[in-house]
Write a protein that holds these residues in place. Structure first.
Motif, PDB file in Angstrom:
ATOM      1  N   HIS A  10       0.852  -1.185   0.000  1.00  0.00           N
ATOM      2  CA  HIS A  10       0.000   0.000   0.000  1.00  0.00           C
ATOM      3  C   HIS A  10       0.889   1.237   0.000  1.00  0.00           C
ATOM      4  O   HIS A  10       1.863   1.300   0.741  1.00  0.00           O
ATOM      5  CB  HIS A  10      -0.907  -0.015   1.240  1.00  0.00           C
ATOM      6  N   TYR A  12       1.028   5.792  -0.655  1.00  0.00           N
ATOM      7  CA  TYR A  12       0.240   7.019  -0.725  1.00  0.00           C
ATOM      8  C   TYR A  12      -0.315   7.114  -2.135  1.00  0.00           C
ATOM      9  O   TYR A  12       0.369   6.767  -3.097  1.00  0.00           O
ATOM     10  CB  TYR A  12       1.100   8.249  -0.446  1.00  0.00           C
ATOM     11  N   SER A  13      -1.551   7.580  -2.263  1.00  0.00           N
ATOM     12  CA  SER A  13      -2.166   7.685  -3.578  1.00  0.00           C
ATOM     13  C   SER A  13      -1.366   8.660  -4.446  1.00  0.00           C
ATOM     14  O   SER A  13      -1.004   9.744  -4.007  1.00  0.00           O
ATOM     15  CB  SER A  13      -3.606   8.164  -3.447  1.00  0.00           C
ATOM     16  N   GLY A  14      -1.075   8.246  -5.662  1.00  0.00           N
ATOM     17  CA  GLY A  14      -0.306   9.089  -6.570  1.00  0.00           C
ATOM     18  C   GLY A  14       1.195   8.866  -6.484  1.00  0.00           C
ATOM     19  O   GLY A  14       1.954   9.413  -7.264  1.00  0.00           O
ATOM     20  N   GLU A  16       2.606   5.770  -6.598  1.00  0.00           N
ATOM     21  CA  GLU A  16       2.904   4.412  -7.052  1.00  0.00           C
ATOM     22  C   GLU A  16       4.173   4.345  -7.897  1.00  0.00           C
ATOM     23  O   GLU A  16       5.039   3.498  -7.662  1.00  0.00           O
ATOM     24  CB  GLU A  16       1.734   3.840  -7.860  1.00  0.00           C
ATOM     25  N   LYS A  60      -4.130   3.448 -13.795  1.00  0.00           N
ATOM     26  CA  LYS A  60      -3.714   2.461 -12.800  1.00  0.00           C
ATOM     27  C   LYS A  60      -4.918   1.588 -12.450  1.00  0.00           C
ATOM     28  O   LYS A  60      -6.004   2.084 -12.212  1.00  0.00           O
ATOM     29  CB  LYS A  60      -3.208   3.170 -11.555  1.00  0.00           C
ATOM     30  N   PRO A  63      -5.178   2.156  -7.838  1.00  0.00           N
ATOM     31  CA  PRO A  63      -4.509   3.346  -7.302  1.00  0.00           C
ATOM     32  C   PRO A  63      -4.169   3.143  -5.823  1.00  0.00           C
ATOM     33  O   PRO A  63      -4.979   2.657  -5.053  1.00  0.00           O
ATOM     34  CB  PRO A  63      -5.555   4.455  -7.477  1.00  0.00           C
ATOM     35  N   GLY A  64      -2.939   3.487  -5.472  1.00  0.00           N
ATOM     36  CA  GLY A  64      -2.503   3.351  -4.085  1.00  0.00           C
ATOM     37  C   GLY A  64      -1.849   2.020  -3.772  1.00  0.00           C
ATOM     38  O   GLY A  64      -1.513   1.754  -2.619  1.00  0.00           O
ATOM     39  N   TYR A  65      -1.674   1.158  -4.815  1.00  0.00           N
ATOM     40  CA  TYR A  65      -1.067  -0.147  -4.575  1.00  0.00           C
ATOM     41  C   TYR A  65       0.005  -0.453  -5.609  1.00  0.00           C
ATOM     42  O   TYR A  65      -0.098  -0.056  -6.758  1.00  0.00           O
ATOM     43  CB  TYR A  65      -2.125  -1.265  -4.612  1.00  0.00           C
TER      44      TYR A  65
END
Length: 171
Positions: A10, A12-14, A16, A60, A63-65
């Motif tokens: 996991h 932070y979003s963005g 990756e 994606k 998102p976030g992974y």
């Protein structure tokens, strides 16, 4: 030594792609290529309509992974867990749980056995890309990435260049 499995991290979003780049750099710096085999941000092709124009883009899938193919041990866990932008592995508590083959199937990630007619030390000619028509000797091969490294002469000195299997043919 256990076998490599796919784990989900996991982020932070963005972040990756930054996480992928940071882990790739750490793998190279710490020489963990044989333990952390691949870092992937799953993407899917999407056709968008904007102002009446169709445009194909990649989005994606999660998102976030980030997906990581690695052998789980204290070193690899520490490297991934302490990468900037990573919030943790997916799994109960602090124990990472590997994805099953059934979970991996819809992602289009398969373990394929690739057979190529060249090996380290062979001379190959590049048939596509920026280095087309260049001839070089294979220095190393990465089956996971489906790429090889050849030395090409650039500005009077030998420079290693990474090229995909599909872009070369044996001489």
């Amino acid at each position: 030594m256990s076998e490599a499995k796919w784990y989900v991290v996991h982020t932070y979003s963005g972040y990756e792609n930054k996480v992928k780049a940071n882990i790739d750099k750490t793998i190279e710096n710490r020489h963990l290529e044989d333990q952390i085999l691949e870092v992937r941000v799953p993407m899917q092709d999407v056709v968008e309509m904007k102002n009446g124009v169709q445009k194909a883009t990649q989005k994606k899938m999660f998102p976030g992974y980030v997906l990581i193919h690695m052998i789980m041990n204290d070193d690899t866990w520490y490297v991934v867990r302490n990468t900037r932008g990573v919030t943790g592995f997916v799994g109960p508590g602090s124990k990472p749980v590997p994805l099953t083959d059934a979970e991996m199937a819809p992602l289009g990630i398969r373990q394929e056995n690739i057979v190529v007619d060249f090996q380290e030390g062979d001379t190959v000619q590049v048939i596509a890309g920026a280095w087309a028509d260049t001839v070089g000797v294979i220095q190393s091969m990465n089956i996971q990435k489906q790429s090889l490294t050849i030395n090409v002469e650039l500005f009077g000195r030998e420079t290693p260049v990474e090229i995909g299997f599909a872009e070369v043919k044996k001489m």
